[in-house]
Motif scaffolding. Structure first.
Motif, PDB file in Angstrom:
ATOM      1  N   LEU A   1       0.836  -1.210   0.000  1.00 35.61           N
ATOM      2  CA  LEU A   1       0.000   0.000   0.000  1.00 35.61           C
ATOM      3  C   LEU A   1       0.873   1.264   0.000  1.00 35.61           C
ATOM      4  O   LEU A   1       0.674   2.193  -0.786  1.00 35.61           O
ATOM      5  N   LEU A   2       1.886   1.265   0.897  1.00 35.54           N
ATOM      6  CA  LEU A   2       2.704   2.473   1.025  1.00 35.54           C
ATOM      7  C   LEU A   2       3.617   2.690  -0.189  1.00 35.54           C
ATOM      8  O   LEU A   2       3.857   3.829  -0.587  1.00 35.54           O
TER       9      LEU A   2
ATOM     10  N   GLY B   1       2.820   2.005  -3.209  1.00 31.66           N
ATOM     11  CA  GLY B   1       1.928   2.593  -4.207  1.00 31.66           C
ATOM     12  C   GLY B   1       1.739   4.081  -3.971  1.00 31.66           C
ATOM     13  O   GLY B   1       1.866   4.897  -4.898  1.00 31.66           O
ATOM     14  N   VAL B   2       1.479   4.444  -2.708  1.00 26.47           N
ATOM     15  CA  VAL B   2       1.247   5.856  -2.388  1.00 26.47           C
ATOM     16  C   VAL B   2       2.526   6.673  -2.637  1.00 26.47           C
ATOM     17  O   VAL B   2       2.497   7.785  -3.162  1.00 26.47           O
TER      18      VAL B   2
ATOM     19  N   GLU C   1       3.126   7.230  -6.370  1.00 28.27           N
ATOM     20  CA  GLU C   1       2.231   8.283  -6.855  1.00 28.27           C
ATOM     21  C   GLU C   1       2.781   9.662  -6.484  1.00 28.27           C
ATOM     22  O   GLU C   1       2.776  10.596  -7.286  1.00 28.27           O
TER      23      GLU C   1
ATOM     24  N   ARG D   1      -8.518  -0.721   2.891  1.00 24.03           N
ATOM     25  CA  ARG D   1      -7.396  -0.338   2.052  1.00 24.03           C
ATOM     26  C   ARG D   1      -7.649   0.970   1.287  1.00 24.03           C
ATOM     27  O   ARG D   1      -6.801   1.866   1.282  1.00 24.03           O
ATOM     28  N   ASP D   2      -8.807   1.098   0.674  1.00 29.42           N
ATOM     29  CA  ASP D   2      -9.079   2.284  -0.146  1.00 29.42           C
ATOM     30  C   ASP D   2      -9.141   3.560   0.695  1.00 29.42           C
ATOM     31  O   ASP D   2      -8.610   4.594   0.311  1.00 29.42           O
TER      32      ASP D   2
ATOM     33  N   ARG E   1      -5.637   4.385   1.917  1.00 31.31           N
ATOM     34  CA  ARG E   1      -4.839   4.849   0.791  1.00 31.31           C
ATOM     35  C   ARG E   1      -5.149   6.321   0.514  1.00 31.31           C
ATOM     36  O   ARG E   1      -4.244   7.135   0.312  1.00 31.31           O
ATOM     37  N   SER E   2      -6.412   6.656   0.557  1.00 28.96           N
ATOM     38  CA  SER E   2      -6.750   8.034   0.244  1.00 28.96           C
ATOM     39  C   SER E   2      -6.298   8.975   1.370  1.00 28.96           C
ATOM     40  O   SER E   2      -5.846  10.097   1.101  1.00 28.96           O
TER      41      SER E   2
ATOM     42  N   SER F   1      -2.492   9.294   1.012  1.00 26.97           N
ATOM     43  CA  SER F   1      -2.167  10.031  -0.202  1.00 26.97           C
ATOM     44  C   SER F   1      -2.451  11.531  -0.020  1.00 26.97           C
ATOM     45  O   SER F   1      -1.689  12.379  -0.497  1.00 26.97           O
TER      46      SER F   1
END
Ligand code: ADP
Length: 273
Positions: A119-120, A122-123, A126, A151-152, A155-156, A159
């Motif tokens: 997860l991290l 990915g963030v 980005e 997770r979603d 993530r937001s 982010s």
């Protein structure tokens, strides 16, 4: 109108009263609750209704930009501004919808343990794309440490924090993201060497639309809703946000999760790029 007995909400408090006695105070907050529900529904509905006209406007402005108009040169600037404002309004509507969903929908009863390093990463990837080489962004992850959660949503939230770190840190600055355990809690710390925040603003940062420098933040593309979203996501995970900041030096936003899960094989990874 007086609410029906069946939908009364009482707020009950115990307060000390005289020597070793307690007083039970009950306050009828039914009306406050009803108004709050109406406000949430209204914001949710209006954001939803704004989506369709925005989609139409975006389509039209894209079409106009592609047309071979005789006044193409003169139209370039107003069309560009129109697109920017449509984008800004879309971000606002998306953030408002997300906030209203977080406020009205109950969190999942049973959450999965998350692959935090995936997860991290990915963030962070980005964020590197957004920064486009203007900041040194590092990620350090305790791979055996995880939490249960959505997770979603997380993530937001993460982010949003990283996007802020980039927005409020001059090019050439550093942003360090660390996922670690300390004193029995799991912590995601996002530290930047940016402009920092004066102490008087700290208590209000997570209010909707609160900005330290609203002119500047609007130009940076912010909606003023990011930290309100972060706060809601964290509270749905029984977690909290801590902010340490010094003007001119930088800020650290820490998400603190009191119920970490430790997996069998501890390992640490530093992924500096
Ligand atoms: P915005 O969309 O304006 O960034 P947020 O809710 O995400 O809204 O943040 C609220 C305000 O907090 C921002 O306008 C900014 O003034 C301040 N802020 C947030 N993150 C940082 C940071 N990393 N460094 C300095 N100021 C920050």
């Amino acid at each position: 109108p007086a609410p029906q007995d069946s939908d009364r909400t009482l707020e009950i408090r115990m307060v000390p009263y005289g020597n070793d006695q307690q007083l039970l105070l009950a306050r009828d907050v039914s009306q406050v609750h009803r108004l709050e529900t109406m406000r949430r529904d209204f914001v949710g509905n209006i954001s939803h209704e704004l989506r369709t006209p925005l989609t139409v406007l975006r389509g039209m402005s894209e079409q106009m930009a592609e047309m071979a108009l005789p006044e193409a040169d003169a139209l370039e600037r107003p069309l560009g501004l129109m697109e920017q404002q449509i984008e800004r309004m879309s971000r606002l509507v998306d953030d408002l919808l997300m906030l209203s969903r977080l406020e009205t929908e109950a969190p999942e009863a049973e959450h999965m343990a998350l692959d935090m390093s995936d997860l991290l990463s990915g963030v962070a990837d980005e964020a590197r794309t957004l920064s486009d080489g203007r900041h040194a962004i590092t990620l350090t992850v305790d791979e055996a440490l995880t939490i249960r959660g959505d997770r979603d949503e997380l993530r937001s939230a993460f982010s949003n924090l990283l996007t802020n770190a980039i927005k409020y840190t001059e090019p050439g600055g550093r942003i360090d993201v660390r996922w670690f355990e300390a004193a029995g809690v799991a912590c995601l710390a996002i530290a930047d060497t940016g402009r920092g925040i004066a102490p008087q603003h700290l208590p209000r940062l997570t209010e909707r639309f609160y900005r330290v420098d609203s002119g500047r933040s609007t130009r940076d593309g912010g909606t003023g809703l990011g930290l309100a979203i972060v706060k809601h996501v964290l509270s749905r995970h029984n977690a909290r946000l801590e902010v340490n900041s010094e003007p001119g030096v930088g800020s650290t936003f820490s998400c603190i999760f009191p119920d970490p899960v430790r997996e069998a094989q501890p390992a640490s990874r530093a992924d500096d790029r």
